[in-house]
Each structure stands twice: as C-alpha cells, then as structure tokens.
Enzyme design. Sequence first.
Site, PDB file in Angstrom:
ATOM      1  NE  ARG A   8      -3.706   0.490   1.886  1.00  0.00           N
ATOM      2  CZ  ARG A   8      -4.981   0.617   2.415  1.00  0.00           C
ATOM      3  NH1 ARG A   8      -5.200   1.133   3.518  1.00  0.00           N
ATOM      4  NH2 ARG A   8      -6.057  -0.206   1.927  1.00  0.00           N
ATOM      5  CB  CYS A  67     -13.984   0.983   0.243  1.00  0.00           C
ATOM      6  SG  CYS A  67     -13.542   2.621   0.229  1.00  0.00           S
ATOM      7  CG  HIS A 125      -8.234  -0.067  -2.797  1.00  0.00           C
ATOM      8  ND1 HIS A 125      -7.721  -1.182  -2.522  1.00  0.00           N
ATOM      9  CD2 HIS A 125      -9.026   0.288  -1.596  1.00  0.00           C
ATOM     10  CE1 HIS A 125      -7.808  -1.554  -1.168  1.00  0.00           C
ATOM     11  NE2 HIS A 125      -8.519  -0.711  -0.716  1.00  0.00           N
ATOM     12  CG  ASP A 128     -13.659   6.131  -1.065  1.00  0.00           C
ATOM     13  OD1 ASP A 128     -13.614   6.000   0.325  1.00  0.00           O
ATOM     14  OD2 ASP A 128     -12.630   6.072  -1.492  1.00  0.00           O
ATOM     15  NE  ARG A 188     -10.294  -5.614   0.366  1.00  0.00           N
ATOM     16  CZ  ARG A 188      -9.412  -4.382   0.899  1.00  0.00           C
ATOM     17  NH1 ARG A 188      -9.987  -3.528   1.499  1.00  0.00           N
ATOM     18  NH2 ARG A 188      -8.063  -4.492   1.149  1.00  0.00           N
ATOM     19  CD  GLN A 240     -12.842  -1.842  -0.646  1.00  0.00           C
ATOM     20  OE1 GLN A 240     -12.109  -1.885   0.118  1.00  0.00           O
ATOM     21  NE2 GLN A 240     -14.249  -2.503  -0.820  1.00  0.00           N
TER      22      GLN A 240
HETATM   23  N1   CP Z   1     -11.236  -0.269   2.632  1.00  0.00           N
HETATM   24  C1   CP Z   1      -9.768  -0.554   2.915  1.00  0.00           C
HETATM   25  O1   CP Z   1      -9.041  -0.679   2.097  1.00  0.00           O
HETATM   26  O2   CP Z   1      -9.810  -0.337   4.316  1.00  0.00           O
HETATM   27  P1   CP Z   1      -8.256   0.023   5.042  1.00  0.00           P
HETATM   28  O3   CP Z   1      -7.780   1.462   4.706  1.00  0.00           O
HETATM   29  O4   CP Z   1      -8.850  -0.134   6.519  1.00  0.00           O
HETATM   30  O5   CP Z   1      -7.429  -1.143   4.769  1.00  0.00           O
HETATM   31  N1  NVA Z   2      -9.928   6.468  -1.184  1.00  0.00           N
HETATM   32  C1  NVA Z   2      -9.731   6.124  -0.019  1.00  0.00           C
HETATM   33  C2  NVA Z   2      -9.793   4.577   0.304  1.00  0.00           C
HETATM   34  C3  NVA Z   2      -9.556   3.998   1.480  1.00  0.00           C
HETATM   35  C4  NVA Z   2      -9.648   2.462   1.604  1.00  0.00           C
HETATM   36  C5  NVA Z   2      -8.088   6.411   0.445  1.00  0.00           C
HETATM   37  O1  NVA Z   2      -7.275   6.254  -0.653  1.00  0.00           O
HETATM   38  O2  NVA Z   2      -7.828   7.076   1.331  1.00  0.00           O
END
Ligand code: CP
Ligand code: NVA
Length: 311
Positions: free
Chosen positions: A102, A264, A129, A224, A292, A132
Amino acid sequence: MSERDLISIRDLDATRVAGLFRLAARVKADKAAYRGELAGQSLAMIFQKSSTRTRVSFEVGMLELGGHALFLSSRDIQLGRGETISDTAQVLSRYVDGIMARTFAHQDVVDLARFGTVPVINGLTDDLHPCQGLTDYFTLTEVFGDLEGRRIAYVGDGNNVAHSLLFGATRVGMEIAVATPPGYEMDEGYLAAAREEAERAGTSIEVGHDPRAAARGASCVYTDVWASMGQEEEAKERLRAFEGFQVDAPLMAEAEDDAVFLHCLPCHRGEEVAAEVADGRWSRIFDQAENRLHVQKAILLWAMGGAELGA
Ligand code: CP
Ligand code: NVA
C-alpha cells in the site's frame, strides 16, 4: 516481474475475474478445505499508509491458508530511510513468496512488481484499489447473482476506488455511472482506458456531476471518503466542494427498489454518507468488508498457490 502480479483489475480478464469469484465463494463456504494451501509461504506487507481492513484481512488470510504475513510499516523498514524500491523488491524476493504493498505513488507498486521476482499485489495506491474493487463486485454477485446489464452508481470523489470500480464494471458486464463535483473527476487516462475496455465488453460508462442522474435505476449506489489518505490538508475545502454529494435516503430512492449501498470504509457518517443509509436497510458494508478476506484468500491462492482461475 511475475505473471501473477495484481496491480490493477485490468490484469485479470473477465473469465479470470469470474474464476476468482468462484474460488472466493468456495473459500468462504469451506474455510477448512484450504487450510495449509500456502504452508511455509510468507507474504511481505508493505504499508506507507494506515489500514484496518487490508492489513487484518491479508494477515488473517495468510494464517488461515497455513502461511505467514509480515507487517512492514515503511516507517520501520529501510524504505522509509531512502532505500530504493528496486533494492527493496529484489531483497524481499529472496526471502518471501509474495509482496502486498500500500503506497502513495502508484509507480512504487509498479516498480516493486518490475524489480521483484515474486507476485506483487496492490493493496491500494493513490490511483487504484483493485482488491477492493474485486471484493465489491463479488459482494454484488452474492446479492444479485449475474450482474450483466445492471447499473452501479458511484457518487463522490473520482479517486482510487472509483478507478478500480470503473475497470471492474467492464469485467462483470455492469453499466457504471459516476457523479463527481466539478474539479474532482476521475483521471482522464484511466477513464480513456476503461472506455476502450467497456467498448470491447459491450458495457457503458457515464460520467457527470449529477448524483441523482447517476443513481437512477442503479442496483448499487457506492461512495467513498471525500478526502483520501494523503489529502488531509484539503479536507475542509473538499467538504465545501462536495456539498450535495452525500448519499442519503432520498438519493437511494432514485435507485432500484432492491438497490444496495456499498462503501469501501472507513466512512464518515454525516459527510459522504448519511447514517440512515450506512446503517439502513440498503447497507451491505460489513458483508463487503468481510468479503475482503475471502476474495484476497482467492487472490493469494492464485498468486502464490498456483490456483488457476479458468481459461
Ligand atoms: N477499505 C480499505 O482498504 O480499508 P483499510 O484502509 O482499513 O485497509
Ligand atoms: N479513497 C480512500 C480509500 C481508503 C480505503 C483512500 O485512499 O484513503
């Protein structure tokens, strides 16, 4: 580079996405049957950003498959002190059987895959993502069965999650309508790529600035956060810009009678979603979060366990 990197949903064609969903459903129905499939294997999990779902579901997923996951905060590994992505990828590839990452810059995950020799899974970048998006469509197949011809409405920021939903729609045969405030549209490059794929798949993509028009006739309304990780300083300005884009009960009323709400997570009740929706009859957010785990176990079985997803 591995043939089994998952950087974008584009890495899997429609047949493989269907195969992945079948595998995820089997994994969900019979957890015990897959215990030990990744015995002795390790997954390195690099996190430059916070996470609840991604971290816990990958870590538990590896444990349930008999393997091991290493949580590597970029603050604690040498990457955070300037070691290159290329050296990190090559070194980790000598120790572990897969990498999940990430990051902020999308290019960092692309480079981990380019320089690493083990499969690399994108656990969210500023751009995409995919774990997701795949989970979201898997969740919709549980609700509706075949998704072909149904409509998903995404209302809010044209962000990483929106991009992955765009590509996923082309894989499951759904129409997608995206409504963002002016100035917060999706990336033009991703949109153009998705339009080409939609044309090949015979699906449609609508983009605009009207949440009601997007939601009309939708089987799923999705939103989101308005400020993603890394955009904290813009949060106040975004609150103003996104006025009128909250998913509330009147907006859900524009959708089909049996429409569901997905997010998400994490979510902010009273901002992008009203509590009456997040906690209301439409909401499938916790099934979605649970999935997930199952979908990512299927991804791990494909990427690291040699599972085939279909021709
Ligand atoms: N939806 C999602 O990726 O959640 P986190 O940021 O908690 O991993
Ligand atoms: N769009 C959000 C998704 C979190 C899972 C972010 O990138 O923070």
